[in-house]
Design an enzyme around this catalytic site. Structure first.
Site, PDB file in Angstrom:
ATOM      1  N   HIS A  54       9.231   1.134   4.225  1.00  0.00           N
ATOM      2  CA  HIS A  54      10.074   2.044   3.455  1.00  0.00           C
ATOM      3  C   HIS A  54       9.950   1.727   1.967  1.00  0.00           C
ATOM      4  O   HIS A  54      10.709   2.243   1.150  1.00  0.00           O
ATOM      5  CB  HIS A  54      11.540   1.938   3.914  1.00  0.00           C
ATOM      6  CG  HIS A  54      11.770   2.539   5.274  1.00  0.00           C
ATOM      7  ND1 HIS A  54      11.301   1.962   6.425  1.00  0.00           N
ATOM      8  CD2 HIS A  54      12.392   3.683   5.657  1.00  0.00           C
ATOM      9  CE1 HIS A  54      11.643   2.718   7.457  1.00  0.00           C
ATOM     10  NE2 HIS A  54      12.297   3.765   7.015  1.00  0.00           N
ATOM     11  N   ALA A 110       8.006   2.137  -1.324  1.00  0.00           N
ATOM     12  CA  ALA A 110       7.040   3.100  -1.858  1.00  0.00           C
ATOM     13  C   ALA A 110       5.794   2.417  -2.422  1.00  0.00           C
ATOM     14  O   ALA A 110       4.673   2.912  -2.255  1.00  0.00           O
ATOM     15  CB  ALA A 110       7.704   3.944  -2.942  1.00  0.00           C
ATOM     16  N   GLY A 111       5.966   1.268  -3.064  1.00  0.00           N
ATOM     17  CA  GLY A 111       4.831   0.538  -3.641  1.00  0.00           C
ATOM     18  C   GLY A 111       3.852   0.085  -2.569  1.00  0.00           C
ATOM     19  O   GLY A 111       2.633   0.234  -2.710  1.00  0.00           O
ATOM     20  N   ASP A 140       3.921  -8.086   6.293  1.00  0.00           N
ATOM     21  CA  ASP A 140       5.019  -8.968   5.931  1.00  0.00           C
ATOM     22  C   ASP A 140       4.404 -10.078   5.088  1.00  0.00           C
ATOM     23  O   ASP A 140       3.356 -10.607   5.444  1.00  0.00           O
ATOM     24  CB  ASP A 140       5.699  -9.545   7.178  1.00  0.00           C
ATOM     25  CG  ASP A 140       7.089 -10.054   6.848  1.00  0.00           C
ATOM     26  OD1 ASP A 140       7.896  -9.282   6.307  1.00  0.00           O
ATOM     27  OD2 ASP A 140       7.376 -11.236   7.114  1.00  0.00           O
ATOM     28  N   SER A 141       5.030 -10.383   3.975  1.00  0.00           N
ATOM     29  CA  SER A 141       4.394 -11.335   3.067  1.00  0.00           C
ATOM     30  C   SER A 141       5.440 -12.202   2.391  1.00  0.00           C
ATOM     31  O   SER A 141       6.637 -11.929   2.457  1.00  0.00           O
ATOM     32  CB  SER A 141       3.586 -10.577   2.019  1.00  0.00           C
ATOM     33  OG  SER A 141       4.412  -9.657   1.345  1.00  0.00           O
ATOM     34  N   GLY A 193       7.460  -9.532  -8.132  1.00  0.00           N
ATOM     35  CA  GLY A 193       7.954 -10.675  -7.358  1.00  0.00           C
ATOM     36  C   GLY A 193       7.714 -12.007  -8.055  1.00  0.00           C
ATOM     37  O   GLY A 193       8.074 -12.194  -9.222  1.00  0.00           O
ATOM     38  N   ASP A 248       4.900 -13.348  -8.932  1.00  0.00           N
ATOM     39  CA  ASP A 248       3.612 -13.411  -9.644  1.00  0.00           C
ATOM     40  C   ASP A 248       3.641 -14.252 -10.921  1.00  0.00           C
ATOM     41  O   ASP A 248       2.691 -14.998 -11.176  1.00  0.00           O
ATOM     42  CB  ASP A 248       3.118 -12.003  -9.987  1.00  0.00           C
ATOM     43  CG  ASP A 248       2.439 -11.318  -8.812  1.00  0.00           C
ATOM     44  OD1 ASP A 248       2.102 -12.014  -7.839  1.00  0.00           O
ATOM     45  OD2 ASP A 248       2.252 -10.090  -8.874  1.00  0.00           O
TER      46      ASP A 248
HETATM   47  P1  IMP Z   1       8.500  -8.322   2.622  1.00  0.00           P
HETATM   48  O1  IMP Z   1       7.072  -8.479   3.063  1.00  0.00           O
HETATM   49  O2  IMP Z   1       8.844  -6.910   2.327  1.00  0.00           O
HETATM   50  O3  IMP Z   1       9.440  -9.034   3.530  1.00  0.00           O
HETATM   51  O4  IMP Z   1       8.682  -9.025   1.201  1.00  0.00           O
HETATM   52  C1  IMP Z   1       7.723  -9.857   0.650  1.00  0.00           C
HETATM   53  C2  IMP Z   1       8.271 -10.524  -0.613  1.00  0.00           C
HETATM   54  O5  IMP Z   1       7.377 -11.605  -0.907  1.00  0.00           O
HETATM   55  C3  IMP Z   1       8.237  -9.636  -1.829  1.00  0.00           C
HETATM   56  O6  IMP Z   1       9.470  -9.071  -2.092  1.00  0.00           O
HETATM   57  C4  IMP Z   1       7.880 -10.625  -2.934  1.00  0.00           C
HETATM   58  O7  IMP Z   1       9.025 -11.258  -3.333  1.00  0.00           O
HETATM   59  C5  IMP Z   1       7.054 -11.675  -2.261  1.00  0.00           C
HETATM   60  N1  IMP Z   1       5.626 -11.387  -2.436  1.00  0.00           N
HETATM   61  C6  IMP Z   1       4.758 -10.979  -1.479  1.00  0.00           C
HETATM   62  N2  IMP Z   1       3.543 -10.784  -2.000  1.00  0.00           N
HETATM   63  C7  IMP Z   1       3.646 -11.047  -3.317  1.00  0.00           C
HETATM   64  C8  IMP Z   1       2.706 -10.989  -4.394  1.00  0.00           C
HETATM   65  O8  IMP Z   1       1.534 -10.624  -4.270  1.00  0.00           O
HETATM   66  N3  IMP Z   1       3.187 -11.354  -5.589  1.00  0.00           N
HETATM   67  C9  IMP Z   1       4.465 -11.730  -5.802  1.00  0.00           C
HETATM   68  N4  IMP Z   1       5.381 -11.789  -4.855  1.00  0.00           N
HETATM   69  C10 IMP Z   1       4.979 -11.443  -3.601  1.00  0.00           C
END
Ligand code: IMP
Length: 201
Positions: free
Chosen positions: A15, A17-18, A75-76, A159, A161
Site C-alpha cells: 500500500h 506508493a513509492g 519486506d526490508s 529512511g 539512508d
Molecule cells: P517495510 O518493508 O515496509 O516493513 O519497511 C522497511 C523499512 O526499512 C523502511 O521504512 C525503512 O525505514 C527501512 N529501509 C528499507 N530499505 C531501506 C533503504 O534502502 N534505505 C533506507 N531505509 C530503508
C-alpha cells in the site's frame, strides 16, 4: 523446483506508493502488467512474522489468495550488529506514527552509546516473496553491508539512508544519486535473483 512466472499480470502487494512505483519500473521490461493491492482495495495484513521472509511471504500470500492471481511483496530493514540486528523487521516502526526517521536514526545512535560499543557495522536486507493463489511461494533475499556514520549525511534517498555508508564507498546512501544506490542496494540484489529465477526464459 523454482516456479516460473507464466502469467501476464501480478498484484504488487503493497500500500506504499513509492514501493509500488519502484516494483512497477523493475517489472516493466518483462511486459508484466501490475495492479497494486491498494487499487484492488485489498486489506493490509498485519506483519506478525519474526523474519523478513515470514513477513514478505504472509503479505504476498494474503494478496494472491484475495485477488486470485500471483502477488509480489517485499519486506526490508536495517540490521545493526551491535544492537543484535535491531531495528530489523521493526525498521519502519522505529520511526513512530509520524514516520520520523531523524528520530529513528537518533534511537540507533543512542542504542550504540548505551552499549558502549565502537562497532558500527550494519546491513540492509530486502526480502521479496512471489506467491500464487494455490499457496506456492518463491522467496529471494538481498543484502548490502556497510558502516553507520554520525551525524547523518545527505538528503537523497529515504529512511536510514543518511547514516549508512556501503562497504567500498565514502558517500552515504543519502548522498548517492538514486541510480548509483539502486545498482548496489539490497533491493537490487533481491530483484536480480527473482528476475533470473522466475521471469527470464
Ligand atoms: P517495510 O518493508 O515496509 O516493513 O519497511 C522497511 C523499512 O526499512 C523502511 O521504512 C525503512 O525505514 C527501512 N529501509 C528499507 N530499505 C531501506 C533503504 O534502502 N534505505 C533506507 N531505509 C530503508
Amino acid at each position: 523446483m523454482v516456479r516460473h512466472f507464466a502469467e501476464k499480470s501480478l498484484v504488487v502487494a503493497s500500500h506504499n506508493a513509492g514501493k509500488v512505483r519502484e516494483i512497477r519500473e523493475l517489472l516493466a521490461p518483462f511486459g508484466i502488467e501490475t495492479v497494486s493491492a491498494g487499487d484492488l482495495g485489498l486489506p493490509e495484513p498485519e506483519e506478525t512474522g519474526a523474519t523478513f521472509q515470514a513477513n514478505a511471504e504472509l503479505k504476498a500470500l494474503a494478496a494472491a489468495k484475495a485477488a486470485d492471481r500471483p502477488a509480489l511483496a517485499d519486506d526490508s530493514g536495517l540490521c545493526v550488529e551491535a544492537l543484535n540486528g535491531a531495528p530489523g523487521i521493526q525498521s519502519a516502526r522505529w520511526a513512530g506514527p509520524q514516520k520520523d526517521f531523524d528520530f529513528a536514526m537518533e534511537r540507533i545512535r543512542l542504542g550504540l552509546v548505551e552499549e558502549g560499543t565502537l562497532n558500527t557495522r550494519a546491513h540492509f536486507i530486502a526480502g521479496l516473496a512471489l506467491a500464487w493463489p494455490d499457496g506456492h511461494v518463491e522467496y529471494f533475499e538481498g543484502r548490502v553491508d556497510g558502516e553507520l556514520v554520525w551525524p547523518p549525511r545527505g538528503l537523497l534517498g529515504f529512511g536510514y539512508d543518511p547514516m549508512f555508508v556501503p562497504d567500498g564507498h565514502e558517500q552515504t546512501f543519502g548522498e548517492m544519486e538514486p541510480a548509483k544506490k539502486h545498482a548496489m542496494s539490497h533491493r537490487a540484489h533481491a530483484f536480480r535473483q527473482l528476475v533470473d529465477a522466475c521471469f527470464k526464459g
